[in-house]
Enzyme design. Structure first.
Site, PDB file in Angstrom:
ATOM      1  N   SER A 411       0.667  -0.899   0.056  1.00 11.79           N
ATOM      2  CA  SER A 411       0.105  -0.043   0.123  1.00 11.79           C
ATOM      3  C   SER A 411       1.226   1.291  -0.282  1.00 11.79           C
ATOM      4  CB  SER A 411      -1.176  -0.476   1.546  1.00 11.79           C
ATOM      5  OG  SER A 411      -2.113   1.002   1.262  1.00 11.79           O
ATOM      6  N   PRO A 412      -0.352   2.187  -0.573  1.00 12.78           N
ATOM      7  CA  PRO A 412       0.878   3.211   0.022  1.00 12.78           C
ATOM      8  C   PRO A 412       1.744   4.259   0.752  1.00 12.78           C
ATOM      9  CG  PRO A 412      -1.340   3.838  -1.268  1.00 12.78           C
ATOM     10  CD  PRO A 412      -1.192   2.856  -0.725  1.00 12.78           C
ATOM     11  N   CYS A 414       3.688   6.841   2.993  1.00 16.18           N
ATOM     12  CA  CYS A 414       4.184   8.002   3.374  1.00 16.18           C
ATOM     13  C   CYS A 414       6.175   8.005   4.197  1.00 16.18           C
ATOM     14  CB  CYS A 414       3.875   9.504   3.396  1.00 16.18           C
ATOM     15  SG  CYS A 414       4.720  10.940   2.535  1.00 16.18           S
ATOM     16  N   GLN A 489       1.664   6.926  -6.829  1.00 14.67           N
ATOM     17  CA  GLN A 489       0.911   7.606  -6.767  1.00 14.67           C
ATOM     18  C   GLN A 489       1.513   9.325  -7.109  1.00 14.67           C
ATOM     19  OE1 GLN A 489       0.123   8.030  -2.940  1.00 14.67           O
ATOM     20  NE2 GLN A 489      -2.473   6.725  -2.788  1.00 14.67           N
ATOM     21  N   TYR A 570      -6.865  14.550   1.428  1.00 13.29           N
ATOM     22  CA  TYR A 570      -5.843  15.854   0.576  1.00 13.29           C
ATOM     23  C   TYR A 570      -6.835  16.159  -0.031  1.00 13.29           C
ATOM     24  CZ  TYR A 570      -2.861  12.942   3.323  1.00 13.29           C
ATOM     25  OH  TYR A 570      -3.067  12.636   4.547  1.00 13.29           O
ATOM     26  N   ARG A 618      -7.844   6.467  -5.418  1.00 10.28           N
ATOM     27  CA  ARG A 618      -7.578   6.233  -4.298  1.00 10.28           C
ATOM     28  C   ARG A 618      -9.242   7.032  -3.847  1.00 10.28           C
ATOM     29  NH1 ARG A 618      -4.213   4.265   0.894  1.00 10.28           N
ATOM     30  NH2 ARG A 618      -4.885   2.052   0.625  1.00 10.28           N
ATOM     31  N   GLY A 711      -0.787  -2.861   4.200  1.00 10.66           N
ATOM     32  CA  GLY A 711       0.443  -1.276   4.177  1.00 10.66           C
ATOM     33  C   GLY A 711       1.272  -1.617   5.993  1.00 10.66           C
ATOM     34  N   ARG A 712       0.227  -1.307   7.207  1.00  7.38           N
ATOM     35  CA  ARG A 712       1.650  -1.487   8.615  1.00  7.38           C
ATOM     36  C   ARG A 712       2.378  -3.226   7.863  1.00  7.38           C
ATOM     37  NH1 ARG A 712      -2.367   0.119  12.201  1.00  7.38           N
ATOM     38  NH2 ARG A 712      -4.208  -0.586  10.331  1.00  7.38           N
TER      39      ARG A 712
HETATM   40  C1  LIG Z   1       3.303   5.392   7.798  1.00  3.57           C
HETATM   41  C2  LIG Z   1       1.984   5.387   6.927  1.00  3.57           C
HETATM   42  C3  LIG Z   1       1.837   6.436   5.374  1.00  3.57           C
HETATM   43  C4  LIG Z   1       0.872   6.456   4.677  1.00  3.57           C
HETATM   44  N1  LIG Z   1       0.990   7.063   3.627  1.00  3.57           N
HETATM   45  C5  LIG Z   1       0.147   7.056   3.024  1.00  3.57           C
HETATM   46  C6  LIG Z   1       0.161   7.579   1.537  1.00  3.57           C
HETATM   47  O1  LIG Z   1       1.470   7.776   0.922  1.00  3.57           O
HETATM   48  N2  LIG Z   1      -0.884   7.440   0.310  1.00  3.57           N
HETATM   49  C7  LIG Z   1      -1.849   6.938   0.952  1.00  3.57           C
HETATM   50  O2  LIG Z   1      -2.381   6.499   0.049  1.00  3.57           O
HETATM   51  N3  LIG Z   1      -1.869   6.275   1.717  1.00  3.57           N
HETATM   52  C8  LIG Z   1      -1.121   6.525   3.215  1.00  3.57           C
HETATM   53  N4  LIG Z   1      -1.471   5.755   3.820  1.00  3.57           N
HETATM   54  C9  LIG Z   1      -2.242   4.613   4.612  1.00  3.57           C
HETATM   55  C10 LIG Z   1      -2.008   2.681   3.876  1.00  3.57           C
HETATM   56  O3  LIG Z   1      -1.259   3.594   2.304  1.00  3.57           O
HETATM   57  C11 LIG Z   1      -2.868   1.775   4.197  1.00  3.57           C
HETATM   58  O4  LIG Z   1      -4.860   2.952   3.903  1.00  3.57           O
HETATM   59  C12 LIG Z   1      -3.556   1.861   6.203  1.00  3.57           C
HETATM   60  O5  LIG Z   1      -1.989   2.170   5.975  1.00  3.57           O
HETATM   61  C13 LIG Z   1      -4.139   0.978   6.273  1.00  3.57           C
HETATM   62  O6  LIG Z   1      -3.094  -0.559   5.842  1.00  3.57           O
HETATM   63  P1  LIG Z   1      -2.865  -1.295   6.944  1.00  3.57           P
HETATM   64  O7  LIG Z   1      -3.680  -1.794   8.233  1.00  3.57           O
HETATM   65  O8  LIG Z   1      -2.449  -2.773   6.301  1.00  3.57           O
HETATM   66  O9  LIG Z   1      -1.511   0.143   7.462  1.00  3.57           O
HETATM   67  C14 LIG Z   1      -0.104   5.354   5.305  1.00  3.57           C
HETATM   68  C15 LIG Z   1       0.405   4.548   6.022  1.00  3.57           C
HETATM   69  C16 LIG Z   1       0.837   4.291   6.871  1.00  3.57           C
HETATM   70  C17 LIG Z   1       0.696   4.039   8.335  1.00  3.57           C
END
Ligand SMILES: Cc1cc2nc3c(=O)[nH]c(=O)nc-3n(C[C@H](O)[C@H](O)[C@H](O)COP(=O)(O)O)c2cc1C
Ligand SMILES: Cc1cc2nc3c(=O)[nH]c(=O)nc-3n(C[C@H](O)[C@H](O)[C@H](O)COP(=O)(O)OP(=O)(O)OC[C@H]3O[C@@H](n4cnc5c(N)ncnc54)[C@H](O)[C@@H]3O)c2cc1C
Length: 782
Positions: A411-412, A414, A489, A570, A618, A711-712
């Protein structure tokens, strides 16, 4: 001690039994408005686990209940001329009437006073009681009388249902999904004693209306149901007993205790009949109350302990029931599914049953699910093995000309580690190792289209040559050393810009070195955040041009796919949500207006981005806030982007406003992906608290998403997909220097998996149905 119990249903009677056992000297009276043998409905069902609990708390009633029970192990799903059976579920049924008679007899035996035909209207007559138990059922008079205190919430669900019976024998918990000229009908049926089965019929309000059921008598509506399900009833009658059609009320109460009065069973909270937990909850409430009365020094302390200790468990069951009832309310979403995928969806609808779990108890069924999934992939022109298919997560997916080797996505995220928008060594290692780790698709973090489009000073960007060269280096590495594709992204922070790095205070405004921020409307994120400038047409043109320029750079970097970030509050999301867009021009007001600018940007990108490469968007499918975006809006948003040429909708939620109230849990955003995918008929990617490959396979196999992003979990484990491939024995690319590691993990996984399965099978006690079958099996001849 004096205890008055209003209501002689399962909750009231079981509470009387347990409290009397605990305090033989206590004067306990149950007041029931009906006669002893009166009861509505037919059967009740308990799981093996619930029965184990009953055995522990009152062995005599348990023994009598289990003597009367019908046991079954299988769940059978009938759909479009097919039937799929899954074993190992361990359920028992008994007639509600018999259950009440057993509990009445046991209560009497212990010395509880049972007063029938005793309708209580005023609890004042129990002024001398130490404890008053309000177990007066779903329409509780006392809960409503003290509504201000108990604060009940009643959510009347849309589907209509009627509870009937039949003489048709059944050897499984049976779901029948029946198409009719009026629309779909569902039967939930199970046997509860020899020659008797419960039949709950359910349909949506439109089908109910079209079928003219509103105008029919109880007898006529039973005849209508017998006509619809006649092919299955095989000449058996449908029986009625106050079998009126109604809507199910989901009830939740904020408080369960008032002074020395306590709500028990359906009076305090209900759980939809599709998970068969109403009587279980009622009797387990009684257990929790008795436990608290045993432990606590005073009645008041006991009631507090009961409420505090029991609430989480009840809410968990209610949540599972909610998920299940929503599935049945939206069965039309799945009506076109292949029957085996449909059956898999029925089985896994409430999260407790999963792909791996079914693999243990119904391997043939899972093999069929895998084949059906692979056949769908092949029908889309991909050459996959349909006889010995890989698990769904290892099935390829094609979007335009981009082919992914598997369905797992990074997942994207940052990294807040760029210098002036330039990704560095950290990014190369981060993206490179996740690509080598086996995910089919890697998303970049939100890459900002201009310096002032950044969220924080550490955000990556793509507005100059230096950034372009750095990204090109990363993309080249991914392509040279892995089978992964990489998606750029692109985003603009809008009013959440000029904020601190995540670890310094997420979304908090920078104290120094900030820049001016833009948004749909001039509403700050926090009260002390910068007030954004409302975008005028010139600003829109400038931002759109920045997006296009960044996309063109993205193509020069060699990215395989492009995503437009319209989620999480955003800039573009700020146009879509009515909570952040209060404009009165052509870009505010209706959803179509609010979508105008984001769609315009999307269309400009679509023209600039090569037509053979896919694009996704998204979205936040809900704002989790009053007055904000909700699931149905998400479907409309997805449709609008699909018409504009989007290939995949990346379904996230929330982060729009500070006072949102998200409901977290395992896979908590997946229902939104399911709704968008199966209503808007567009490919989706789901994300959010998905942590295991078992969950990934369950989601994909049930048709809830086409791709699954983590993501995480990927922050902690770059090789998530490689490990899962070893577990499921799926072929996966590995760069040559790492091959010895791959060979080892694949070799060990076979043994680890066997050990794990053996352990699970050994740890699982035999179901009562299995024990009964063993007990009645003739001895083998020596
Ligand atoms: C540290 C961090 C940075 C993130 N940055 C972005 C981002 O740049 N773009 C985005 O669309 N979502 C971002 N997210 C959201 C994740 O893509 C994801 O949707 C969210 O963490 C939930 O998924 P998970 O439970 O698998 O972590 C970020 C999440 C985390 C934890
Ligand atoms: C269609 C349908 C199917 C269901 N299927 C299942 C199933 O398969 N398995 C399952 O476990 N559960 C099932 N349930 C749920 C189950 O029936 C209830 O959840 C369960 O009976 C709750 O027990 P209770 O003691 O809280 O309430 P109830 O069983 O409703 O008992 C309340 C009692 O209080 C009495 N009463 C009410 N007001 C007064 C008053 N003022 N004075 C005196 N007496 C009063 C009523 O007459 C009643 O006997 C189903 C429910 C429905 C609607």
């Amino acid at each position: 001690m004096k205890i008055a119990i209003i209501g002689g249903g399962p909750a009231g009677l079981y509470a009387a039994i347990l409290l009397k056992k605990q305090r033989p000297q206590a004067e306990i009276t149950v007041y029931e408005r009906n006669r002893a043998g009166d009861t509505f409905g037919f059967g009740v069902v308990f799981s093996d686990a619930t029965l184990d609990n009953f055995e522990k708390y009152d062995a005599p009633s348990y023994r009598r209940i289990t003597q009367e029970f019908a046991y079954w192990d299988d769940i059978a799903v009938h759909f479009r001329g097919t039937v799929h059976r899954v074993g190992g579920n361990g359920f028992c049924g008994c007639s509600r009437r018999m259950l009440l008679l057993i509990l009445q007899e046991r209560a009497r035996e212990l010395g509880v006073a049972l007063m029938f035909e005793a309708e209580i209207d005023d609890e004042a007559r129990f002024a001398d009681a130490d404890l008053v138990v309000l177990a007066d059922g779903i329409n509780s008079r006392f809960r409503d009388r003290y509504a201000e205190h108990f604060q009940p919430e009643v959510d009347v669900r849309s589907n209509m249902f009627a509870w009937m019976g039949s003489t048709r024998p059944l050897d499984a918990f049976t779901f029948i999904f029946q198409e009719t000229e009026w629309g779909p009908f569902i039967a939930h049926a199970y046997q509860y004693e020899v020659g008797r089965s419960t039949w709950i019929f359910e349909t949506d309000p439109e089908t109910f209306e079209r079928a003219g059921l509103a105008g029919l008598s109880e007898k006529q509506s039973a005849e209508r149901m017998a006509g619809i399900f006649g092919w299955f009833l095989e000449g058996h009658q449908l029986l009625t007993n106050r079998s009126m059609w109604r809507n199910f009320p989901m009830i939740r109460s904020k408080r369960w205790v008032k002074d020395n009065m306590v709500l028990l069973g359906d009076a305090k909270a209900t759980a939809h009949f599709s998970i068969g937990s109403g009587t279980k909850l009622a009797m387990e409430d009684a257990i929790a109350l008795a436990d608290a009365m045993h432990r606590a020094p005073t009645v008041n302390a006991a009631l507090q302990q009961y409420e505090e200790g029991r609430r989480e468990e009840v809410e968990k069951t209610q949540h599972a029931a909610d998920v299940s009832l929503v599935w049945f309310e939206h069965v039309d979403r799945f009506w076109e599914f292949d029957p085996v995928q449909f059956a898999f969806g029925v089985m896994t609808r409430a999260k407790a049953i999963t792909y791996d779990n079914l693999m243990l108890r119904a391997p043939d069924f899972v093999a069929e699910v895998d084949k059906s999934f692979a056949r769908q992939v092949r029908a889309r022109g991909l050459d996959v093995d349909v006889e010995q298919p890989d698990a769904p997560m290892f099935q390829p997916l094609r979007l335009r000309e981009m082919q992914l080797a598997n369905r797992v996505v990074v997942s994207p995220m940052c990294m807040y580690s760029a210098q002036e928008g330039v990704p560095g060594d950290f990014h190369l290692v981060h993206y490179g190792s996740r690509a080598i780790g086996g995910a089919g698709l890697i998303f970049t973090e939100m890459t900002c289209v201009g310096r002032d489009a950044r969220i924080t000073p550490g955000c990556a960007g793509l507005w100059n040559d230096e950034q372009q060269a750095a990204w090109r280096h990363i993309v080249d590495f991914v392509h040279a050393n892995s089978a992964a594709k990489i998606c750029l992204q692109l985003g603009h922070a809008g009013r959440k810009g000029a904020t601190k790095l995540m670890w310094d205070g997420i979304d908090r405004p920078l104290e120094q070195g900030g820049w001016d921020v833009l948004s749909a409307s001039p509403i700050p994120y926090f009260p002390d955040s910068q007030v954004p400038r409302q975008m005028d047409r010139a600003a829109m043109d400038a931002v759109k041009a920045e997006f296009v320029a960044a996309a063109e750079r993205g193509e020069r970097c060699g990215f395989d796919m492009l995503e437009l970030h319209c989620a999480h509050g955003y800039l573009l999301a700020s146009f879509i949500s009515p909570l952040t867009n209060q404009r009165s021009d052509a870009y505010g007001g209706s959803l179509a207006n609010r979508l105008r600018f984001p769609l315009e940007v999307f269309e400009a990108l679509r023209s600039a981005w090569p037509s053979h490469k896919p694009m996704s968007v998204r979205i936040s499918a809900t704002d989790w806030a009053e007055g904000g975006i909700a699931g149905d809006d998400a479907v409309a948003i997805a449709r609008a982007f699909a018409e504009a040429g989007v290939d995949l909708v990346d379904v996230s939620t929330g982060q729009t406003v500070r006072d949102a109230q998200p409901v977290y849990g395992r896979m908590f955003q997946t229902p939104f992906s399911e709704q968008v995918r199966n209503e808007a008929r567009v490919a989706t990617m789901c994300v959010g608290n998905i942590t295991t490959s078992d969950q990934v396979n369950t989601i994909l196999a049930a048709g809830r998403a086409d791709l699954v992003a983590l993501g995480r979990p990927h922050l902690a484990d770059a090789s998530f997909t490689m490990k899962a491939a070893a577990w499921y024995g799926a072929e996966i690319f590995c760069p040559p220097p790492y091959l010895p590691g791959k060979e080892q993990i694949f070799r060990n996984s076979v043994r680890d998996r066997q050990d794990f399965d053996d352990l699970k099978i050994k740890a699982k006690p035999k179901t009562r149905a299995e024990l009964k079958a063993e007990a009645t099996k003739p001895l083998a001849a020596e």
